[in-house]
Design a protein around this motif. Structure first.
Motif, PDB file in Angstrom:
ATOM      1  N   ALA A 178      -8.118 117.213  48.840  1.00  0.00           N
ATOM      2  CA  ALA A 178      -7.626 116.020  47.799  1.00  0.00           C
ATOM      3  C   ALA A 178      -6.018 116.274  47.773  1.00  0.00           C
ATOM      4  CB  ALA A 178      -8.385 116.052  46.639  1.00  0.00           C
ATOM      5  N   VAL A 179      -5.630 117.530  47.477  1.00  0.00           N
ATOM      6  CA  VAL A 179      -4.299 117.768  47.188  1.00  0.00           C
ATOM      7  C   VAL A 179      -3.425 117.448  48.493  1.00  0.00           C
ATOM      8  CG1 VAL A 179      -2.469 119.590  46.924  1.00  0.00           C
ATOM      9  CG2 VAL A 179      -4.374 119.525  45.247  1.00  0.00           C
ATOM     10  N   ALA A 180      -3.873 117.868  49.696  1.00  0.00           N
ATOM     11  CA  ALA A 180      -3.285 117.448  50.835  1.00  0.00           C
ATOM     12  C   ALA A 180      -3.142 115.810  50.891  1.00  0.00           C
ATOM     13  CB  ALA A 180      -4.034 117.842  51.946  1.00  0.00           C
ATOM     14  N   GLU A 181      -4.159 115.287  50.501  1.00  0.00           N
ATOM     15  CA  GLU A 181      -4.248 113.735  50.917  1.00  0.00           C
ATOM     16  C   GLU A 181      -3.450 113.105  49.671  1.00  0.00           C
ATOM     17  OE1 GLU A 181      -7.260 109.949  50.225  1.00  0.00           O
ATOM     18  OE2 GLU A 181      -7.998 111.833  50.251  1.00  0.00           O
ATOM     19  N   GLN A 182      -3.178 113.476  48.526  1.00  0.00           N
ATOM     20  CA  GLN A 182      -2.238 113.085  47.386  1.00  0.00           C
ATOM     21  C   GLN A 182      -0.776 113.218  48.053  1.00  0.00           C
ATOM     22  OE1 GLN A 182      -3.810 114.880  44.149  1.00  0.00           O
ATOM     23  NE2 GLN A 182      -4.997 113.149  43.526  1.00  0.00           N
ATOM     24  N   THR A 183      -0.564 114.500  48.644  1.00  0.00           N
ATOM     25  CA  THR A 183       0.767 114.576  49.046  1.00  0.00           C
ATOM     26  C   THR A 183       1.220 113.756  50.223  1.00  0.00           C
ATOM     27  OG1 THR A 183       0.444 116.973  48.676  1.00  0.00           O
ATOM     28  CG2 THR A 183       2.310 116.596  50.232  1.00  0.00           C
ATOM     29  N   GLU A 184       0.179 113.473  50.956  1.00  0.00           N
ATOM     30  CA  GLU A 184       0.550 112.397  52.107  1.00  0.00           C
ATOM     31  C   GLU A 184       0.771 111.308  51.522  1.00  0.00           C
ATOM     32  OE1 GLU A 184       0.155 113.080  55.347  1.00  0.00           O
ATOM     33  OE2 GLU A 184      -1.054 115.029  55.445  1.00  0.00           O
ATOM     34  N   GLY A 185       0.015 110.892  50.434  1.00  0.00           N
ATOM     35  CA  GLY A 185       0.274 109.727  49.883  1.00  0.00           C
ATOM     36  C   GLY A 185       1.798 109.448  49.380  1.00  0.00           C
ATOM     37  N   ILE A 186       2.026 110.530  48.752  1.00  0.00           N
ATOM     38  CA  ILE A 186       3.720 110.468  47.975  1.00  0.00           C
ATOM     39  C   ILE A 186       4.647 110.299  49.011  1.00  0.00           C
ATOM     40  CG2 ILE A 186       5.120 112.092  46.968  1.00  0.00           C
ATOM     41  CD1 ILE A 186       2.840 113.079  44.998  1.00  0.00           C
ATOM     42  N   LEU A 187       4.485 111.160  50.291  1.00  0.00           N
ATOM     43  CA  LEU A 187       5.572 110.848  51.357  1.00  0.00           C
ATOM     44  C   LEU A 187       5.272 109.573  52.014  1.00  0.00           C
ATOM     45  CD1 LEU A 187       4.690 114.406  53.117  1.00  0.00           C
ATOM     46  CD2 LEU A 187       6.760 114.005  51.845  1.00  0.00           C
ATOM     47  N   ALA A 188       4.208 109.139  52.279  1.00  0.00           N
ATOM     48  CA  ALA A 188       4.262 107.597  52.710  1.00  0.00           C
ATOM     49  C   ALA A 188       4.742 106.538  51.896  1.00  0.00           C
ATOM     50  CB  ALA A 188       2.702 107.162  53.076  1.00  0.00           C
ATOM     51  N   GLU A 189       4.442 106.658  50.724  1.00  0.00           N
ATOM     52  CA  GLU A 189       5.222 105.775  49.598  1.00  0.00           C
ATOM     53  C   GLU A 189       6.666 105.928  49.811  1.00  0.00           C
ATOM     54  OE1 GLU A 189       6.875 104.646  45.853  1.00  0.00           O
ATOM     55  OE2 GLU A 189       6.445 106.398  46.344  1.00  0.00           O
ATOM     56  N   PHE A 190       7.049 107.214  49.629  1.00  0.00           N
ATOM     57  CA  PHE A 190       8.661 107.577  49.406  1.00  0.00           C
ATOM     58  C   PHE A 190       9.238 106.979  50.769  1.00  0.00           C
ATOM     59  CE2 PHE A 190      12.221 110.024  50.599  1.00  0.00           C
ATOM     60  CZ  PHE A 190      12.809 110.334  49.578  1.00  0.00           C
ATOM     61  N   LEU A 191       8.592 107.214  52.118  1.00  0.00           N
ATOM     62  CA  LEU A 191       9.594 106.462  53.179  1.00  0.00           C
ATOM     63  C   LEU A 191       9.390 104.872  53.432  1.00  0.00           C
ATOM     64  CD1 LEU A 191       8.259 109.437  55.594  1.00  0.00           C
ATOM     65  CD2 LEU A 191      10.565 109.022  54.888  1.00  0.00           C
ATOM     66  N   THR A 192       8.236 104.307  52.760  1.00  0.00           N
ATOM     67  CA  THR A 192       8.076 103.188  52.841  1.00  0.00           C
ATOM     68  C   THR A 192       9.243 102.360  51.955  1.00  0.00           C
ATOM     69  OG1 THR A 192       5.816 103.165  52.946  1.00  0.00           O
ATOM     70  CG2 THR A 192       6.666 101.045  52.291  1.00  0.00           C
ATOM     71  N   ARG A 193       9.504 103.281  50.872  1.00  0.00           N
ATOM     72  CA  ARG A 193      10.579 102.503  49.973  1.00  0.00           C
ATOM     73  C   ARG A 193      12.078 102.798  50.661  1.00  0.00           C
ATOM     74  NH1 ARG A 193      11.888 105.505  46.039  1.00  0.00           N
ATOM     75  NH2 ARG A 193      10.455 107.120  45.902  1.00  0.00           N
ATOM     76  N   LYS A 194      12.293 103.952  51.483  1.00  0.00           N
ATOM     77  CA  LYS A 194      13.354 104.225  52.079  1.00  0.00           C
ATOM     78  C   LYS A 194      13.444 103.276  53.361  1.00  0.00           C
ATOM     79  CE  LYS A 194      15.091 107.750  49.831  1.00  0.00           C
ATOM     80  NZ  LYS A 194      16.069 107.357  48.998  1.00  0.00           N
ATOM     81  N   ALA A 195      12.479 102.768  54.037  1.00  0.00           N
ATOM     82  CA  ALA A 195      12.552 101.891  55.095  1.00  0.00           C
ATOM     83  C   ALA A 195      13.114 100.561  54.569  1.00  0.00           C
ATOM     84  CB  ALA A 195      10.970 101.761  55.792  1.00  0.00           C
ATOM     85  N   ALA A 196      12.400 100.084  53.359  1.00  0.00           N
ATOM     86  CA  ALA A 196      12.883  99.029  52.892  1.00  0.00           C
ATOM     87  C   ALA A 196      14.258  98.971  52.375  1.00  0.00           C
ATOM     88  CB  ALA A 196      11.936  98.656  51.619  1.00  0.00           C
ATOM     89  N   SER A 197      14.795  99.790  51.942  1.00  0.00           N
ATOM     90  CA  SER A 197      16.027 100.080  51.482  1.00  0.00           C
ATOM     91  C   SER A 197      17.019  99.903  52.571  1.00  0.00           C
ATOM     92  CB  SER A 197      16.532 101.214  50.799  1.00  0.00           C
ATOM     93  OG  SER A 197      17.816 101.577  50.443  1.00  0.00           O
ATOM     94  N   ALA A 198      16.692 100.796  53.811  1.00  0.00           N
ATOM     95  CA  ALA A 198      17.404 100.678  55.128  1.00  0.00           C
ATOM     96  C   ALA A 198      17.589  99.021  55.398  1.00  0.00           C
ATOM     97  CB  ALA A 198      16.660 101.739  56.121  1.00  0.00           C
ATOM     98  N   ALA A 199      16.447  98.505  55.677  1.00  0.00           N
ATOM     99  CA  ALA A 199      16.273  97.214  56.183  1.00  0.00           C
ATOM    100  C   ALA A 199      17.214  96.163  55.268  1.00  0.00           C
ATOM    101  CB  ALA A 199      14.857  96.826  55.931  1.00  0.00           C
ATOM    102  N   ALA A 200      17.321  96.350  53.850  1.00  0.00           N
ATOM    103  CA  ALA A 200      18.095  95.670  52.917  1.00  0.00           C
ATOM    104  C   ALA A 200      19.561  95.759  53.235  1.00  0.00           C
ATOM    105  CB  ALA A 200      17.915  95.857  51.561  1.00  0.00           C
ATOM    106  N   HIS A 201      19.984  96.931  53.627  1.00  0.00           N
ATOM    107  CA  HIS A 201      21.370  97.217  53.757  1.00  0.00           C
ATOM    108  C   HIS A 201      21.720  97.215  55.576  1.00  0.00           C
ATOM    109  CE1 HIS A 201      20.775  99.081  50.059  1.00  0.00           C
ATOM    110  NE2 HIS A 201      22.234  98.878  49.944  1.00  0.00           N
ATOM    111  N   ARG A 202      20.606  96.685  56.193  1.00  0.00           N
ATOM    112  CA  ARG A 202      20.924  96.823  57.781  1.00  0.00           C
ATOM    113  C   ARG A 202      21.046  97.821  58.426  1.00  0.00           C
ATOM    114  NH1 ARG A 202      21.574  91.056  58.832  1.00  0.00           N
ATOM    115  NH2 ARG A 202      22.142  89.939  56.990  1.00  0.00           N
ATOM    116  N   MET A 203      20.553  99.032  58.073  1.00  0.00           N
ATOM    117  CA  MET A 203      20.508 100.310  58.596  1.00  0.00           C
ATOM    118  C   MET A 203      19.504 100.363  59.655  1.00  0.00           C
ATOM    119  SD  MET A 203      22.849 102.188  57.550  1.00  0.00           S
ATOM    120  CE  MET A 203      24.083 100.632  57.381  1.00  0.00           C
ATOM    121  N   PRO A 204      19.515 101.287  60.635  1.00  0.00           N
ATOM    122  CA  PRO A 204      18.532 101.316  61.932  1.00  0.00           C
ATOM    123  C   PRO A 204      17.118 101.609  61.305  1.00  0.00           C
ATOM    124  CG  PRO A 204      20.557 102.329  62.429  1.00  0.00           C
ATOM    125  CD  PRO A 204      20.660 102.085  61.140  1.00  0.00           C
ATOM    126  N   ASP A 205      16.039 100.833  61.683  1.00  0.00           N
ATOM    127  CA  ASP A 205      14.961 101.504  61.271  1.00  0.00           C
ATOM    128  C   ASP A 205      14.182 102.555  62.026  1.00  0.00           C
ATOM    129  OD1 ASP A 205      14.074 100.281  63.714  1.00  0.00           O
ATOM    130  OD2 ASP A 205      13.071  98.774  62.868  1.00  0.00           O
TER     131      ASP A 205
END
Length: 361
Positions: free
Chosen positions: A15-42
């Motif tokens: 369960a701890v591993a799964e929750q850690t995975e979720g945090i990392l996935a959510e963090f990188l999703t936000r970073k991808a959205a920010s990169a797209a908004a600033h026209r950075m390489p996806d």
């Protein structure tokens, strides 16, 4: 977001591993959205996300959570999980750079990041130029993972007291692993019989970074004192050395289909390990000469690797390393029984020790 206040058994560890995975996935999703908004390489976030999603033991996050519980922390708060996730992001940085230094082709059964990036750009460049770009771009993505590890830590929602207490531990963990990597890098290809050096690499490259400091970080978040951290060290350093010794055996004898790494990398790099140091100590002159020709040979063939393995086995080095692993595991278990930690946390740590040292990957 929290787990029950017990870490007994693999179910809650998962369960701890799964929750850690979720945090990392959510963090990188936000970073991808920010990169797209600033026209950075996806591809920057895509490649890092794929790397993190490809697998891994998540041992450092699990030990961070175990350290929290060892100090009688209640539940597993979101802030602790986010610190645990920062450790996994830092580990991604370390692996990406390690693969470049070791010229590794695969990691977790898939192309390493520098190879994956080279393949993305090979249609517009020569093979040599694509390879150079892949290595350079992978260094930058590794640096970004290091930066984001800091961001995860500093935005975890820690109190000022917690952050002040934990930052020195994070700093020393990073320093120790860099020194361990430096020792590993500079000793490779030397065909040395220096067993103390090999064990020092074990301690700084792996034991402290993988086991001891994640436990300390989690425990410190829960207010652990020096005596508890010392008791955790008694367990962690022995387990960490056993973990690296197992890794050294898998690097020479492991099945690539299970390890996800080529079977020749450690021999071609001439990694200075307890296994090779013992083999060279015990080899007769003919065996030693032949082994030295093979260790650190970039063009080592499968047949030559087979000969090298046979020599190492014949010297008794493989059996000795297995005994070293067993001895350290038994001593670690003994230390665990005397540590002032809750029984369910001790059970969880014992389970992790078993998984870490009896693995085939």
């Amino acid at each position: 977001m929290s787990t029950p206040s017990t870490l007994a058994g693999p179910g809650t560890l998962a369960a701890v591993a799964e929750q850690t995975e979720g945090i990392l996935a959510e963090f990188l999703t936000r970073k991808a959205a920010s990169a797209a908004a600033h026209r950075m390489p996806d591809e920057v976030t895509t490649v890092l996300r794929d790397f993190l999603a490809a697998g891994g033991k998540r041992l450092r996050p699990l030990l961070c959570a175990a350290g929290w519980h060892a100090a009688s922390g209640h539940g597993t708060p979101d802030s602790v999980l986010r610190v645990a996730a920062s450790l996994e992001m830092f580990h991604a940085f370390a692996l990406i750079h390690d693969d470049i230094m070791d010229h590794s082709d695969t990691r977790r059964g898939k192309p390493t990041i520098h190879h994956a990036l080279a393949a993305r750009h090979r249609d517009r460049r020569t093979a040599a130029a694509a390879d150079q770009l892949g290595a350079s771009a992978a260094i930058l993505i590794g640096d970004l993972a290091l930066t984001w590890a800091d961001e995860l830590l500093h935005t975890a929602g820690l109190s000022r007291r917690q952050l002040t207490a934990v930052l020195p531990l994070v700093d020393v963990m990073r320093t120790e692993v860099m020194y361990g990597q430096y020792l590993d890098l500079t000793s490779a290809g030397t065909s040395s019989t220096n067993l103390p050096l090999a064990l020092a690499i074990c301690r700084y490259k792996t034991a402290k970074y993988t086991i001891e400091r994640p436990l300390h970080i989690g425990a410190t978040l829960a207010g652990a004192d020096e005596s508890l951290r010392a008791a955790l060290s008694d367990f962690a350093l022995l387990l960490g050395e056993a973990f690296q010794l197992r890794d050294d055996l898998l690097g020479v004898y492991g099945n690539p289909a299970l390890t996800g790494k080529p079977a020749l990398d450690d021999l071609r790099e001439g990694k200075h390990t307890a296994l090779t140091a013992l083999a060279l100590q015990r080899a007769n002159p003919t065996q030693a000469d032949q082994l030295r020709r093979f260790l650190g040979c970039p063009q080592l063939t499968d047949d030559q690797a087979s000969v090298a393995r046979n020599i190492i086995t014949a010297t008794g080095a493989r059996d000795t390393v297995e005994r070293m692993i067993t001895d350290r595991c038994e001593q670690a278990e003994h230390a665990l029984t005397h540590a002032p930690i809750p029984p369910d946390t001790a059970a969880a740590l014992s389970h992790l020790a078993h998984v870490a040292t009896r693995r085939t990957t």
